[in-house]
Design a protein around this motif. Sequence first.
Motif, mmCIF file in Angstrom:
data_model
loop_
_atom_site.group_PDB
_atom_site.id
_atom_site.type_symbol
_atom_site.label_atom_id
_atom_site.label_comp_id
_atom_site.label_asym_id
_atom_site.label_seq_id
_atom_site.Cartn_x
_atom_site.Cartn_y
_atom_site.Cartn_z
ATOM 1 N N THR A 101 87.909 50.773 59.499
ATOM 2 C CA THR A 101 89.089 49.910 59.532
ATOM 3 C C THR A 101 88.681 48.445 59.662
ATOM 4 O O THR A 101 87.526 48.143 60.006
ATOM 5 N N ARG A 120 85.619 56.583 57.395
ATOM 6 C CA ARG A 120 86.624 55.556 57.200
ATOM 7 C C ARG A 120 86.345 54.400 58.158
ATOM 8 O O ARG A 120 86.144 54.634 59.372
ATOM 9 N N LYS A 145 90.379 45.476 54.607
ATOM 10 C CA LYS A 145 91.255 46.651 54.643
ATOM 11 C C LYS A 145 90.397 47.900 54.855
ATOM 12 O O LYS A 145 89.164 47.821 54.885
ATOM 13 N N ASP A 146 91.059 49.043 55.026
ATOM 14 C CA ASP A 146 90.314 50.284 55.243
ATOM 15 C C ASP A 146 89.363 50.533 54.079
ATOM 16 O O ASP A 146 89.729 50.365 52.905
ATOM 17 N N LYS A 158 86.603 50.039 63.532
ATOM 18 C CA LYS A 158 86.642 51.423 64.013
ATOM 19 C C LYS A 158 86.139 52.339 62.914
ATOM 20 O O LYS A 158 86.570 52.259 61.762
#
Length: 422
Positions: A35, A33, A18-19, A39
Amino acid sequence: MASKLTKGYIDRIKAGAKDEFHWDTDVKGFGLRVTPTGKMTFIVQGRVEGSGKEARITVGPFGVFTAEQARDVAREHLRNMRMGLDPRDMKKQDDALKVTLQAVCDAYVSRPGKLKATSKHAIERHVRTTFLAWASKPIVSITEDMCKARYRELLTKGLRGKKGAPGQANQAFAVLGALINYAGRQHKRADGSPLIAHNPVASLKDDKVKLKPRTTRVLDAKVGAVWLALGQWRTIAHNRDTASSIDLVRFLLLTGLRISEASSLKWDQVNLEDGYFHLPNPKNAHPVFMPLAAQATELLEARPRVDDNPYVFPSWGKAGHIKDPRDLMKKLSGVAGNPITPHDLRRTYTNIALRSCRIEKFRTDLLTNHITRDVTAEHYFDTTNLQWLQPEAQQIADFLDQQAAIAASDNVKRLTPRTEAA
Protein backbone atom coordinates in the motif's frame (compact mmCIF):
# COMPACT_ATOMS: atom_id res chain seq x y z
CA MET A 1 5.71 -6.97 -11.36
CA ALA A 2 6.90 -10.54 -11.11
CA SER A 3 9.90 -11.99 -9.30
CA LYS A 4 10.62 -14.68 -6.80
CA LEU A 5 9.50 -13.26 -3.50
CA THR A 6 12.38 -13.41 -1.05
CA LYS A 7 13.25 -11.33 2.00
CA GLY A 8 15.97 -9.54 0.07
CA TYR A 9 13.62 -8.66 -2.78
CA ILE A 10 10.88 -7.51 -0.42
CA ASP A 11 13.26 -5.35 1.61
CA ARG A 12 14.13 -3.39 -1.55
CA ILE A 13 10.49 -2.60 -2.45
CA LYS A 14 9.50 1.06 -2.22
CA ALA A 15 5.87 2.09 -1.70
CA GLY A 16 4.19 3.84 -4.61
CA ALA A 17 1.32 6.29 -4.95
CA LYS A 18 -1.25 3.46 -5.06
CA ASP A 19 -1.51 -0.23 -4.21
CA GLU A 20 1.07 -2.31 -6.05
CA PHE A 21 1.15 -6.08 -6.53
CA HIS A 22 4.32 -8.16 -6.77
CA TRP A 23 3.67 -11.69 -8.05
CA ASP A 24 5.85 -14.69 -7.24
CA THR A 25 7.43 -16.51 -10.19
CA ASP A 26 7.70 -19.83 -8.31
CA VAL A 27 4.01 -20.19 -7.32
CA LYS A 28 1.51 -18.73 -9.75
CA GLY A 29 -1.16 -16.78 -7.86
CA PHE A 30 1.03 -16.03 -4.83
CA GLY A 31 1.84 -12.36 -4.36
CA LEU A 32 2.55 -9.38 -2.17
CA ARG A 33 0.36 -6.28 -1.95
CA VAL A 34 2.09 -3.02 -1.01
CA THR A 35 0.00 0.00 0.00
CA PRO A 36 1.07 3.66 -0.30
CA THR A 37 1.70 3.66 3.46
CA GLY A 38 4.21 0.84 3.06
CA LYS A 39 2.07 -1.94 4.51
CA MET A 40 2.99 -5.29 2.94
CA THR A 41 0.60 -8.23 2.91
CA PHE A 42 0.96 -11.67 1.32
CA ILE A 43 -2.03 -12.70 -0.79
CA VAL A 44 -3.07 -15.58 -3.01
CA GLN A 45 -5.35 -15.34 -6.01
CA GLY A 46 -6.89 -18.00 -8.27
CA ARG A 47 -10.06 -19.49 -9.70
CA VAL A 48 -12.16 -22.09 -7.91
CA GLU A 49 -12.41 -25.21 -10.09
CA GLY A 50 -15.94 -25.90 -11.26
CA SER A 51 -17.48 -22.59 -10.21
CA GLY A 52 -15.18 -20.32 -12.19
CA LYS A 53 -15.25 -17.82 -9.32
CA GLU A 54 -12.07 -15.87 -8.79
CA ALA A 55 -10.92 -15.72 -5.19
CA ARG A 56 -8.38 -13.46 -3.58
CA ILE A 57 -7.39 -14.35 -0.02
CA THR A 58 -5.17 -12.58 2.46
CA VAL A 59 -2.46 -14.84 3.85
CA GLY A 60 -0.99 -12.38 6.33
CA PRO A 61 1.44 -9.47 6.78
CA PHE A 62 5.09 -9.62 5.90
CA GLY A 63 7.00 -9.83 9.16
CA VAL A 64 4.44 -12.09 10.78
CA PHE A 65 4.91 -14.49 7.86
CA THR A 66 8.19 -15.05 6.06
CA ALA A 67 8.04 -15.39 2.28
CA GLU A 68 8.52 -19.18 2.54
CA GLN A 69 5.82 -19.58 5.18
CA ALA A 70 3.37 -17.49 3.15
CA ARG A 71 4.25 -19.46 -0.02
CA ASP A 72 3.38 -22.75 1.75
CA VAL A 73 0.02 -21.34 2.85
CA ALA A 74 -0.62 -20.09 -0.70
CA ARG A 75 0.11 -23.55 -2.13
CA GLU A 76 -2.52 -25.03 0.24
CA HIS A 77 -5.12 -22.46 -0.79
CA LEU A 78 -4.41 -23.03 -4.49
CA ARG A 79 -4.62 -26.80 -4.01
CA ASN A 80 -8.07 -26.39 -2.41
CA MET A 81 -9.21 -24.20 -5.30
CA ARG A 82 -8.18 -26.89 -7.79
CA MET A 83 -10.35 -29.28 -5.75
CA GLY A 84 -13.33 -26.91 -6.11
CA LEU A 85 -13.13 -25.50 -2.58
CA ASP A 86 -13.37 -21.75 -2.11
CA PRO A 87 -10.88 -20.71 0.62
CA ARG A 88 -13.22 -17.93 1.68
CA ASP A 89 -15.93 -20.46 2.44
CA MET A 90 -13.42 -22.61 4.27
CA LYS A 91 -12.39 -19.65 6.40
CA LYS A 92 -16.04 -19.01 7.26
CA GLN A 93 -16.31 -22.68 8.20
CA ASP A 94 -13.20 -22.47 10.37
CA ASP A 95 -14.58 -19.38 12.08
CA ALA A 96 -17.96 -21.08 12.56
CA LEU A 97 -16.35 -24.13 14.12
CA LYS A 98 -14.91 -21.83 16.80
CA VAL A 99 -18.21 -20.12 17.69
CA THR A 100 -18.93 -20.69 21.38
CA LEU A 101 -22.22 -21.48 23.08
CA GLN A 102 -22.07 -18.08 24.78
CA ALA A 103 -21.59 -16.29 21.44
CA VAL A 104 -24.59 -18.13 19.97
CA CYS A 105 -26.67 -17.23 23.04
CA ASP A 106 -25.69 -13.56 22.74
CA ALA A 107 -26.65 -13.48 19.07
CA TYR A 108 -29.90 -15.37 19.67
CA VAL A 109 -31.22 -13.09 22.42
CA SER A 110 -30.12 -9.86 20.71
CA ARG A 111 -32.39 -10.30 17.68
CA PRO A 112 -34.69 -7.25 17.71
CA GLY A 113 -38.34 -7.94 18.40
CA LYS A 114 -37.97 -11.73 18.60
CA LEU A 115 -38.01 -12.47 22.33
CA LYS A 116 -39.66 -11.07 25.42
CA ALA A 117 -37.51 -9.91 28.32
CA THR A 118 -38.57 -12.91 30.41
CA SER A 119 -37.56 -15.34 27.65
CA LYS A 120 -34.19 -13.63 27.21
CA HIS A 121 -33.58 -13.83 30.93
CA ALA A 122 -34.44 -17.55 31.06
CA ILE A 123 -32.14 -18.38 28.13
CA GLU A 124 -29.23 -16.36 29.50
CA ARG A 125 -29.76 -17.85 32.96
CA HIS A 126 -29.47 -21.42 31.68
CA VAL A 127 -26.28 -20.67 29.75
CA ARG A 128 -24.87 -18.84 32.77
CA THR A 129 -25.77 -21.59 35.26
CA THR A 130 -26.89 -24.95 33.84
CA PHE A 131 -24.37 -24.90 30.98
CA LEU A 132 -21.67 -22.68 32.50
CA ALA A 133 -18.97 -25.32 31.89
CA TRP A 134 -19.86 -25.36 28.17
CA ALA A 135 -20.36 -21.62 27.64
CA SER A 136 -16.83 -20.94 26.36
CA LYS A 137 -16.61 -24.16 24.31
CA PRO A 138 -17.33 -24.29 20.57
CA ILE A 139 -20.98 -25.19 20.20
CA VAL A 140 -20.06 -27.93 17.71
CA SER A 141 -18.11 -29.68 20.49
CA ILE A 142 -21.31 -30.46 22.44
CA THR A 143 -22.02 -34.16 21.98
CA GLU A 144 -24.89 -36.54 22.64
CA ASP A 145 -22.96 -38.17 25.49
CA MET A 146 -22.37 -34.78 27.10
CA CYS A 147 -26.08 -33.98 26.89
CA LYS A 148 -27.14 -37.30 28.36
CA ALA A 149 -24.66 -37.05 31.20
CA ARG A 150 -25.62 -33.47 32.08
CA TYR A 151 -29.34 -34.22 31.93
CA ARG A 152 -28.99 -37.16 34.33
CA GLU A 153 -26.81 -35.03 36.59
CA LEU A 154 -29.51 -32.37 36.75
CA LEU A 155 -32.11 -34.95 37.70
CA THR A 156 -30.01 -36.42 40.50
CA LYS A 157 -28.04 -33.44 41.84
CA GLY A 158 -29.55 -30.29 40.41
CA LEU A 159 -27.40 -27.18 40.11
CA ARG A 160 -26.21 -26.85 43.69
CA GLY A 161 -25.99 -30.40 44.89
CA LYS A 162 -29.73 -30.67 45.51
CA LYS A 163 -31.99 -33.00 43.61
CA GLY A 164 -33.15 -31.26 40.47
CA ALA A 165 -36.67 -30.85 39.16
CA PRO A 166 -37.43 -32.62 35.85
CA GLY A 167 -39.28 -29.55 34.64
CA GLN A 168 -36.20 -27.36 35.03
CA ALA A 169 -33.98 -29.96 33.35
CA ASN A 170 -36.40 -30.24 30.42
CA GLN A 171 -36.57 -26.47 30.08
CA ALA A 172 -32.78 -26.15 30.16
CA PHE A 173 -32.29 -28.63 27.33
CA ALA A 174 -35.13 -27.10 25.33
CA VAL A 175 -33.13 -23.86 25.48
CA LEU A 176 -29.91 -25.62 24.49
CA GLY A 177 -31.64 -27.38 21.61
CA ALA A 178 -33.00 -24.08 20.30
CA LEU A 179 -29.55 -22.45 20.47
CA ILE A 180 -27.91 -25.35 18.61
CA ASN A 181 -30.62 -25.25 15.93
CA TYR A 182 -30.07 -21.51 15.57
CA ALA A 183 -26.31 -21.98 15.21
CA GLY A 184 -26.93 -24.63 12.55
CA ARG A 185 -29.09 -22.23 10.54
CA GLN A 186 -26.72 -19.28 10.84
CA HIS A 187 -23.45 -21.05 10.02
CA LYS A 188 -22.60 -23.33 7.10
CA ARG A 189 -19.75 -25.61 6.17
CA ALA A 190 -17.58 -24.87 3.14
CA ASP A 191 -19.71 -27.14 0.94
CA GLY A 192 -22.90 -25.28 1.95
CA SER A 193 -24.22 -27.98 4.28
CA PRO A 194 -25.42 -27.04 7.80
CA LEU A 195 -22.69 -26.59 10.38
CA ILE A 196 -24.57 -28.93 12.73
CA ALA A 197 -26.32 -31.70 10.84
CA HIS A 198 -27.75 -33.43 13.93
CA ASN A 199 -28.78 -31.70 17.14
CA PRO A 200 -27.29 -33.70 20.05
CA VAL A 201 -30.18 -32.68 22.32
CA ALA A 202 -32.44 -34.90 20.18
CA SER A 203 -30.70 -37.90 21.76
CA LEU A 204 -32.58 -37.13 25.01
CA LYS A 205 -35.92 -38.07 23.48
CA ASP A 206 -35.98 -41.44 25.25
CA ASP A 207 -34.34 -40.12 28.44
CA LYS A 208 -36.51 -37.12 29.18
CA VAL A 209 -38.91 -37.39 32.07
CA LYS A 210 -42.42 -36.89 30.73
CA LEU A 211 -44.27 -34.47 32.97
CA LYS A 212 -47.99 -34.63 33.57
CA PRO A 213 -49.79 -31.42 32.64
CA ARG A 214 -50.50 -29.28 35.68
CA THR A 215 -54.17 -29.16 36.58
CA THR A 216 -54.02 -27.40 39.96
CA ARG A 217 -56.82 -24.89 40.49
CA VAL A 218 -59.26 -23.65 43.09
CA LEU A 219 -61.71 -26.52 43.42
CA ASP A 220 -65.36 -25.83 42.61
CA ALA A 221 -66.46 -26.12 46.25
CA LYS A 222 -63.90 -23.52 47.33
CA VAL A 223 -64.35 -20.88 44.61
CA GLY A 224 -66.92 -18.96 46.63
CA ALA A 225 -64.84 -19.00 49.81
CA VAL A 226 -61.79 -17.76 47.93
CA TRP A 227 -63.68 -14.92 46.20
CA LEU A 228 -65.36 -13.98 49.49
CA ALA A 229 -62.04 -13.93 51.36
CA LEU A 230 -60.42 -11.69 48.77
CA GLY A 231 -63.27 -9.20 49.05
CA GLN A 232 -63.10 -9.18 52.85
CA TRP A 233 -59.33 -8.77 52.93
CA ARG A 234 -59.56 -5.87 50.52
CA THR A 235 -61.88 -3.90 52.79
CA ILE A 236 -59.28 -3.90 55.59
CA ALA A 237 -56.15 -3.48 53.42
CA HIS A 238 -54.56 -0.09 54.07
CA ASN A 239 -50.99 -0.77 52.93
CA ARG A 240 -50.54 0.19 49.26
CA ASP A 241 -48.68 -2.96 48.22
CA THR A 242 -51.11 -5.19 50.12
CA ALA A 243 -54.09 -3.53 48.43
CA SER A 244 -52.39 -3.79 45.03
CA SER A 245 -51.69 -7.50 45.58
CA ILE A 246 -55.28 -8.26 46.55
CA ASP A 247 -56.71 -6.30 43.64
CA LEU A 248 -54.24 -7.98 41.27
CA VAL A 249 -55.35 -11.45 42.39
CA ARG A 250 -59.02 -10.47 42.15
CA PHE A 251 -58.33 -9.16 38.63
CA LEU A 252 -56.71 -12.47 37.71
CA LEU A 253 -59.87 -14.35 38.71
CA LEU A 254 -62.06 -11.88 36.81
CA THR A 255 -60.03 -12.04 33.58
CA GLY A 256 -58.05 -15.30 33.50
CA LEU A 257 -54.92 -13.34 32.56
CA ARG A 258 -51.37 -14.56 32.90
CA ILE A 259 -49.67 -13.01 35.92
CA SER A 260 -47.09 -11.22 33.76
CA GLU A 261 -49.84 -9.62 31.65
CA ALA A 262 -51.95 -8.49 34.59
CA SER A 263 -49.19 -7.34 36.92
CA SER A 264 -47.62 -5.07 34.27
CA LEU A 265 -50.94 -3.60 33.09
CA LYS A 266 -50.72 0.18 32.62
CA TRP A 267 -53.46 2.75 32.84
CA ASP A 268 -53.00 3.73 29.20
CA GLN A 269 -54.05 0.19 28.26
CA VAL A 270 -57.39 0.53 30.06
CA ASN A 271 -60.60 2.12 28.74
CA LEU A 272 -63.05 2.19 31.64
CA GLU A 273 -65.66 4.21 29.77
CA ASP A 274 -66.09 1.55 27.07
CA GLY A 275 -65.23 -1.40 29.34
CA TYR A 276 -62.14 -2.98 27.84
CA PHE A 277 -58.36 -3.20 28.20
CA HIS A 278 -55.58 -3.75 25.68
CA LEU A 279 -52.74 -6.28 25.73
CA PRO A 280 -50.24 -4.95 23.15
CA ASN A 281 -47.61 -7.64 23.64
CA PRO A 282 -48.95 -10.76 25.38
CA LYS A 283 -47.09 -14.05 25.70
CA ASN A 284 -48.45 -15.45 22.44
CA ALA A 285 -47.51 -12.21 20.58
CA HIS A 286 -51.16 -11.71 19.57
CA PRO A 287 -52.21 -8.15 20.55
CA VAL A 288 -55.79 -8.11 21.73
CA PHE A 289 -58.52 -5.89 23.19
CA MET A 290 -60.25 -7.74 26.05
CA PRO A 291 -63.68 -7.06 27.62
CA LEU A 292 -64.20 -6.04 31.25
CA ALA A 293 -67.03 -7.36 33.37
CA ALA A 294 -68.81 -4.78 35.53
CA GLN A 295 -67.01 -6.12 38.62
CA ALA A 296 -63.62 -5.70 36.93
CA THR A 297 -64.50 -2.16 35.85
CA GLU A 298 -65.60 -1.36 39.40
CA LEU A 299 -62.36 -2.78 40.77
CA LEU A 300 -60.27 -0.63 38.42
CA GLU A 301 -62.33 2.50 39.06
CA ALA A 302 -61.60 2.13 42.77
CA ARG A 303 -57.86 1.78 42.18
CA PRO A 304 -55.90 4.90 43.19
CA ARG A 305 -53.66 6.39 40.53
CA VAL A 306 -50.13 7.12 41.70
CA ASP A 307 -48.22 10.11 40.38
CA ASP A 308 -45.25 9.18 38.17
CA ASN A 309 -46.29 5.49 38.20
CA PRO A 310 -48.09 4.23 35.08
CA TYR A 311 -49.07 0.83 36.49
CA VAL A 312 -52.56 -0.22 37.61
CA PHE A 313 -51.12 -2.37 40.41
CA PRO A 314 -48.17 -0.28 41.63
CA SER A 315 -45.57 -1.30 44.17
CA TRP A 316 -42.71 0.29 46.04
CA GLY A 317 -40.47 -2.41 44.54
CA LYS A 318 -37.85 -1.93 41.85
CA ALA A 319 -40.19 -3.00 39.01
CA GLY A 320 -42.72 -0.34 39.97
CA HIS A 321 -45.56 -2.87 40.05
CA ILE A 322 -46.53 -6.02 41.94
CA LYS A 323 -44.73 -8.96 40.31
CA ASP A 324 -45.40 -11.97 42.51
CA PRO A 325 -48.04 -11.75 45.30
CA ARG A 326 -46.39 -14.71 47.02
CA ASP A 327 -47.46 -13.99 50.60
CA LEU A 328 -51.05 -13.39 49.55
CA MET A 329 -51.11 -16.63 47.55
CA LYS A 330 -49.94 -18.58 50.63
CA LYS A 331 -52.77 -17.05 52.62
CA LEU A 332 -55.25 -17.76 49.82
CA SER A 333 -54.04 -21.36 49.59
CA GLY A 334 -55.19 -21.83 53.17
CA VAL A 335 -58.71 -20.82 52.17
CA ALA A 336 -58.61 -22.96 49.02
CA GLY A 337 -57.39 -26.02 50.92
CA ASN A 338 -54.51 -26.68 48.51
CA PRO A 339 -51.45 -24.76 47.25
CA ILE A 340 -52.50 -22.16 44.68
CA THR A 341 -50.28 -20.16 42.32
CA PRO A 342 -51.27 -17.18 40.15
CA HIS A 343 -51.36 -19.45 37.09
CA ASP A 344 -53.72 -21.80 38.95
CA LEU A 345 -56.19 -18.89 38.98
CA ARG A 346 -56.04 -18.89 35.19
CA ARG A 347 -56.97 -22.58 35.21
CA THR A 348 -59.73 -21.79 37.72
CA TYR A 349 -61.12 -19.14 35.36
CA THR A 350 -61.06 -21.59 32.44
CA ASN A 351 -62.86 -24.28 34.46
CA ILE A 352 -65.53 -21.81 35.58
CA ALA A 353 -66.07 -20.76 31.97
CA LEU A 354 -66.26 -24.29 30.57
CA ARG A 355 -67.81 -26.30 33.41
CA SER A 356 -69.90 -23.90 35.46
CA CYS A 357 -70.95 -21.28 32.90
CA ARG A 358 -71.06 -23.67 29.92
CA ILE A 359 -69.22 -21.22 27.68
CA GLU A 360 -68.06 -22.97 24.52
CA LYS A 361 -64.36 -23.76 24.26
CA PHE A 362 -63.74 -21.47 21.27
CA ARG A 363 -64.97 -18.46 23.22
CA THR A 364 -63.12 -19.57 26.33
CA ASP A 365 -59.89 -19.80 24.33
CA LEU A 366 -60.46 -16.25 23.08
CA LEU A 367 -61.19 -14.96 26.59
CA THR A 368 -57.92 -16.45 27.85
CA ASN A 369 -56.03 -15.36 24.71
CA HIS A 370 -54.93 -18.85 23.81
CA ILE A 371 -53.63 -19.44 20.30
CA THR A 372 -56.40 -21.13 18.36
CA ARG A 373 -55.66 -23.63 15.60
CA ASP A 374 -58.99 -22.99 13.96
CA VAL A 375 -58.36 -22.04 10.30
CA THR A 376 -61.40 -19.77 10.11
CA ALA A 377 -60.42 -17.95 13.29
CA GLU A 378 -56.79 -17.58 12.19
CA HIS A 379 -57.42 -16.30 8.68
CA TYR A 380 -60.96 -14.97 8.41
CA PHE A 381 -62.14 -13.94 11.86
CA ASP A 382 -61.16 -10.88 13.90
CA THR A 383 -59.62 -12.28 17.08
CA THR A 384 -58.07 -8.96 18.08
CA ASN A 385 -61.14 -7.00 19.16
CA LEU A 386 -63.00 -9.14 21.67
CA GLN A 387 -65.30 -6.61 23.30
CA TRP A 388 -68.19 -8.65 21.89
CA LEU A 389 -67.35 -11.31 24.51
CA GLN A 390 -68.36 -8.96 27.34
CA PRO A 391 -71.52 -11.02 28.12
CA GLU A 392 -69.37 -14.11 28.68
CA ALA A 393 -66.91 -12.18 30.84
CA GLN A 394 -69.88 -10.85 32.84
CA GLN A 395 -71.30 -14.36 33.23
CA ILE A 396 -68.06 -15.56 34.85
CA ALA A 397 -67.84 -12.54 37.17
CA ASP A 398 -71.48 -12.99 38.24
CA PHE A 399 -70.77 -16.66 38.99
CA LEU A 400 -67.96 -15.63 41.33
CA ASP A 401 -70.30 -13.27 43.19
CA GLN A 402 -72.99 -15.96 43.42
CA GLN A 403 -70.54 -18.47 44.86
CA ALA A 404 -69.26 -15.89 47.36
CA ALA A 405 -72.83 -15.21 48.50
CA ILE A 406 -73.36 -18.95 49.01
CA ALA A 407 -70.10 -19.20 50.97
CA ALA A 408 -71.11 -16.24 53.17
CA SER A 409 -74.50 -17.86 53.83
CA ASP A 410 -72.84 -21.16 54.75
CA ASN A 411 -70.57 -19.33 57.18
CA VAL A 412 -73.60 -17.78 58.91
CA LYS A 413 -75.33 -21.19 59.15
CA ARG A 414 -72.22 -22.74 60.70
CA LEU A 415 -71.98 -19.92 63.26
CA THR A 416 -75.66 -20.01 64.32
CA PRO A 417 -75.57 -23.21 66.48
CA ARG A 418 -72.50 -21.91 68.32
CA THR A 419 -74.29 -18.61 69.02
CA GLU A 420 -77.37 -20.38 70.36
CA ALA A 421 -75.29 -22.71 72.53
CA ALA A 422 -73.50 -19.77 74.02
